[in-house]
Design a protein around this motif. Structure first.
Motif, PDB file in Angstrom:
ATOM      1  N   THR A  77       0.822  -1.207   0.000  1.00 42.09           N
ATOM      2  CA  THR A  77       0.000   0.000   0.000  1.00 42.09           C
ATOM      3  C   THR A  77       0.857   1.257   0.000  1.00 42.09           C
ATOM      4  O   THR A  77       0.539   2.235  -0.685  1.00 42.09           O
ATOM      5  CB  THR A  77      -0.929   0.002   1.228  1.00 42.09           C
ATOM      6  OG1 THR A  77      -1.669  -1.218   1.256  1.00 42.09           O
ATOM      7  CG2 THR A  77      -1.891   1.170   1.187  1.00 42.09           C
ATOM      8  N   SER A  78       1.923   1.248   0.778  1.00 42.84           N
ATOM      9  CA  SER A  78       2.779   2.436   0.875  1.00 42.84           C
ATOM     10  C   SER A  78       3.404   2.771  -0.472  1.00 42.84           C
ATOM     11  O   SER A  78       3.481   3.953  -0.851  1.00 42.84           O
ATOM     12  CB  SER A  78       3.874   2.215   1.921  1.00 42.84           C
ATOM     13  OG  SER A  78       3.313   2.024   3.196  1.00 42.84           O
ATOM     14  N   VAL A 198      -7.474   3.834  -5.871  1.00 44.25           N
ATOM     15  CA  VAL A 198      -7.788   2.868  -4.824  1.00 44.25           C
ATOM     16  C   VAL A 198      -6.542   2.013  -4.618  1.00 44.25           C
ATOM     17  O   VAL A 198      -5.980   1.486  -5.585  1.00 44.25           O
ATOM     18  CB  VAL A 198      -8.975   1.955  -5.197  1.00 44.25           C
ATOM     19  CG1 VAL A 198      -9.299   1.003  -4.040  1.00 44.25           C
ATOM     20  CG2 VAL A 198     -10.205   2.787  -5.559  1.00 44.25           C
ATOM     21  N   VAL A 199      -6.133   1.883  -3.376  1.00 45.48           N
ATOM     22  CA  VAL A 199      -4.946   1.078  -3.058  1.00 45.48           C
ATOM     23  C   VAL A 199      -5.295   0.129  -1.910  1.00 45.48           C
ATOM     24  O   VAL A 199      -6.108   0.454  -1.041  1.00 45.48           O
ATOM     25  CB  VAL A 199      -3.744   1.967  -2.664  1.00 45.48           C
ATOM     26  CG1 VAL A 199      -3.400   2.927  -3.785  1.00 45.48           C
ATOM     27  CG2 VAL A 199      -4.020   2.746  -1.384  1.00 45.48           C
ATOM     28  N   ALA A 200      -4.666  -1.045  -1.931  1.00 41.36           N
ATOM     29  CA  ALA A 200      -4.882  -2.002  -0.839  1.00 41.36           C
ATOM     30  C   ALA A 200      -3.923  -3.168  -0.976  1.00 41.36           C
ATOM     31  O   ALA A 200      -3.840  -3.786  -2.037  1.00 41.36           O
ATOM     32  CB  ALA A 200      -6.317  -2.520  -0.829  1.00 41.36           C
ATOM     33  N   ASP A 201      -3.219  -3.471   0.097  1.00 44.36           N
ATOM     34  CA  ASP A 201      -2.381  -4.663   0.150  1.00 44.36           C
ATOM     35  C   ASP A 201      -3.278  -5.881   0.338  1.00 44.36           C
ATOM     36  O   ASP A 201      -4.377  -5.782   0.888  1.00 44.36           O
ATOM     37  CB  ASP A 201      -1.390  -4.538   1.317  1.00 44.36           C
ATOM     38  CG  ASP A 201      -0.101  -5.289   1.058  1.00 44.36           C
ATOM     39  OD1 ASP A 201      -0.166  -6.404   0.529  1.00 44.36           O
ATOM     40  OD2 ASP A 201       0.973  -4.759   1.398  1.00 44.36           O
ATOM     41  N   GLY A 202      -2.802  -7.053  -0.096  1.00 41.97           N
ATOM     42  CA  GLY A 202      -3.632  -8.244  -0.092  1.00 41.97           C
ATOM     43  C   GLY A 202      -3.557  -9.107   1.139  1.00 41.97           C
ATOM     44  O   GLY A 202      -4.216 -10.144   1.201  1.00 41.97           O
ATOM     45  N   HIS A 203      -2.786  -8.704   2.150  1.00 45.42           N
ATOM     46  CA  HIS A 203      -2.505  -9.627   3.250  1.00 45.42           C
ATOM     47  C   HIS A 203      -3.444  -9.514   4.437  1.00 45.42           C
ATOM     48  O   HIS A 203      -3.224 -10.175   5.461  1.00 45.42           O
ATOM     49  CB  HIS A 203      -1.063  -9.431   3.736  1.00 45.42           C
ATOM     50  CG  HIS A 203      -0.804  -8.117   4.396  1.00 45.42           C
ATOM     51  ND1 HIS A 203      -0.454  -6.984   3.694  1.00 45.42           N
ATOM     52  CD2 HIS A 203      -0.863  -7.737   5.692  1.00 45.42           C
ATOM     53  CE1 HIS A 203      -0.287  -5.976   4.532  1.00 45.42           C
ATOM     54  NE2 HIS A 203      -0.536  -6.404   5.747  1.00 45.42           N
ATOM     55  N   LYS A 204      -4.496  -8.707   4.329  1.00 45.11           N
ATOM     56  CA  LYS A 204      -5.436  -8.594   5.441  1.00 45.11           C
ATOM     57  C   LYS A 204      -6.732  -9.328   5.094  1.00 45.11           C
ATOM     58  O   LYS A 204      -6.778 -10.548   5.100  1.00 45.11           O
ATOM     59  CB  LYS A 204      -5.666  -7.125   5.782  1.00 45.11           C
ATOM     60  CG  LYS A 204      -4.387  -6.405   6.241  1.00 45.11           C
ATOM     61  CD  LYS A 204      -4.669  -4.975   6.651  1.00 45.11           C
ATOM     62  CE  LYS A 204      -3.385  -4.192   6.935  1.00 45.11           C
ATOM     63  NZ  LYS A 204      -2.691  -4.676   8.139  1.00 45.11           N
ATOM     64  N   TRP A 205      -7.772  -8.614   4.785  1.00 50.85           N
ATOM     65  CA  TRP A 205      -9.084  -9.200   4.547  1.00 50.85           C
ATOM     66  C   TRP A 205      -9.150  -9.984   3.244  1.00 50.85           C
ATOM     67  O   TRP A 205     -10.038 -10.826   3.073  1.00 50.85           O
ATOM     68  CB  TRP A 205     -10.144  -8.107   4.574  1.00 50.85           C
ATOM     69  CG  TRP A 205     -10.131  -7.341   5.851  1.00 50.85           C
ATOM     70  CD1 TRP A 205      -9.458  -6.169   6.106  1.00 50.85           C
ATOM     71  CD2 TRP A 205     -10.765  -7.682   7.082  1.00 50.85           C
ATOM     72  NE1 TRP A 205      -9.648  -5.775   7.404  1.00 50.85           N
ATOM     73  CE2 TRP A 205     -10.451  -6.680   8.025  1.00 50.85           C
ATOM     74  CE3 TRP A 205     -11.598  -8.742   7.464  1.00 50.85           C
ATOM     75  CZ2 TRP A 205     -10.928  -6.703   9.327  1.00 50.85           C
ATOM     76  CZ3 TRP A 205     -12.069  -8.767   8.761  1.00 50.85           C
ATOM     77  CH2 TRP A 205     -11.741  -7.762   9.682  1.00 50.85           C
ATOM     78  N   MET A 206      -8.229  -9.752   2.331  1.00 51.69           N
ATOM     79  CA  MET A 206      -8.172 -10.530   1.094  1.00 51.69           C
ATOM     80  C   MET A 206      -7.516 -11.888   1.295  1.00 51.69           C
ATOM     81  O   MET A 206      -7.475 -12.704   0.388  1.00 51.69           O
ATOM     82  CB  MET A 206      -7.457  -9.746  -0.001  1.00 51.69           C
ATOM     83  CG  MET A 206      -8.278  -8.604  -0.576  1.00 51.69           C
ATOM     84  SD  MET A 206      -7.460  -7.839  -2.004  1.00 51.69           S
ATOM     85  CE  MET A 206      -6.699  -6.412  -1.241  1.00 51.69           C
TER      86      MET A 206
END
Length: 373
Positions: A77-78, A198-206
């Motif tokens: 995300t960063s 839109v940004v989002a890393d995949g290691h949480k809710w995904m």
């Protein structure tokens, strides 16, 4: 779908807002990928690239994007936020409006523009009963962007992106959404929200690995972002290695300078296939039932709920405080008893997912009872 997860039975995993566990299918996909590599090297590289393309398609589906051409794969995300922040053309005196309680990634990146004369204005949520109205009130003629998290990482507050997006589009202000605490937990509607980024890393809710993130850039904005990273992968004719003239790729691949993370792509694609099979509406229905049950358990014990009670303001995060008790001590004690959680916002943050058994929530609270005794 609990059989998709191989969590130790004595572990209460309530930390999807930090790092989620992989489903069995993601583990299997990575195992197959590793075994293929060990047996035959990169013979199946074209097949691996097809998996990466499916991942782009699944990410487009997850946010409601019309085309994969708008989907880039970042490392996290960063990095994705940095591509945006240091790609847009700024003028001294410009301002960005955000939230004071944001995770550092959504603060530091905008503060880093100060040497370009850009000001970051932060809303203090502690004094706001209507955060969307207060964010808009912070904007003036100098404001070029509102940059916020869809769901706040500590309190779990969910913003009304449709309201913000409509105002931003009507007033020619960009909307940048860090969706990491919502994507994979509840439906995201790009057309209604009108987000530009839109940004989002995949290691949480995904439920995927660290090291692979979504970067969505609205197609009309791609060429407005100055590129800061260059390499073989981001050019239009990336497979023609002898070609000496080059231009950036026309699609979002222009933001991916080097070799893809195919190991991560296999894992995240498999994890998203699970969410696709269930459907995000059903994922959200099940998760809502779990957060409501958890809040009822918290209320029954007289603890202080820090997460909004209004279901329209919540996602999967439930943060609470035990009056008269040190949250730091409770967190350490819970972790020692294998209740996987986090200490955030002055309280204890629990974050179950759609598959979390209700018994896990109850067991975590019973363990907390025992700690308090």
């Amino acid at each position: 779908m609990s059989d998709e997860f191989a969590l130790d039975p004595d572990l209460c995993h309530l930390n999807h807002a930090a790092v989620g566990p992989w489903p069995r299918r993601a583990v299997a996909a990575v195992t197959r990928f590793a075994e293929e590599n060990a047996r035959q090297g990169s013979l199946d590289y074209p097949v691996w690239l097809a998996v990466e393309q499916r991942l782009r398609e699944r990410l487009a589906w997850l946010i409601g994007a019309d085309q994969t051409a708008d989907i880039a794969l970042a490392k996290n995300t960063s990095e994705a936020l940095s591509v945006i922040a240091h790609g847009l053309p700024w003028t001294p005196g410009d301002s960005i409006v955000g939230i004071a309680q944001e995770f550092p990634s959504n603060r530091v990146v905008w503060e880093s523009l100060a040497d370009q004369g850009v000001t970051w204005r932060a809303l203090d949520l502690d004094g706001s009963s209507d955060p969307e109205a207060d964010l808009i009130a912070l904007c003036d003629d100098s404001t070029r962007m509102i940059a916020v998290s869809w769901v706040q990482y500590a309190s779990g507050l969910r913003l009304d992106l449709e309201r913000l997006g409509a105002w931003c589009r009507a007033n020619d202000v960009l909307l940048c959404v860090d969706a990491i605490q919502g994507l994979g937990a509840l439906p995201f509607d790009l057309k209604r929200f009108q987000a530009d980024f839109v940004v989002a890393d995949g290691h949480k809710w995904m439920l995927g690995p660290e090291g692979l993130a979504l970067l969505y850039v609205r197609s009309g904005l791609r060429e407005r972002l100055t590129l800061r990273q260059f390499g073989w992968h981001m050019v239009e004719h990336s497979g023609d290695f002898d070609r000496t003239d080059w231009t950036p790729a026309r699609d979002a691949r222009r933001f991916e300078c080097g070799s893809p993370n195919l190991l991560g792509a296999h894992a995240l694609e498999a994890s998203l296939s699970l969410l696709a099979e269930i459907g995000m509406d059903e994922v959200w229905r099940r998760l809502q039932a779990r957060t409501a049950h958890l809040i009822a358990l918290i209320d029954a014990r007289g603890f202080e709920l820090l997460t909004p009670r209004d279901a329209e303001r919540r996602a999967g995060i439930v943060t609470f405080r035990v009056p008269g008790e040190s949250s730091s001590r409770l967190y350490s004690s819970l972790m020692a008893r294998r209740v996987l959680c986090a200490q955030r916002g002055g309280g204890i943050r629990f974050s179950p997912h759609f598959y979390t058994p209700l018994e896990t929530l109850e067991r975590a609270m019973y363990i907390l009872d025992e700690i308090l005794e």
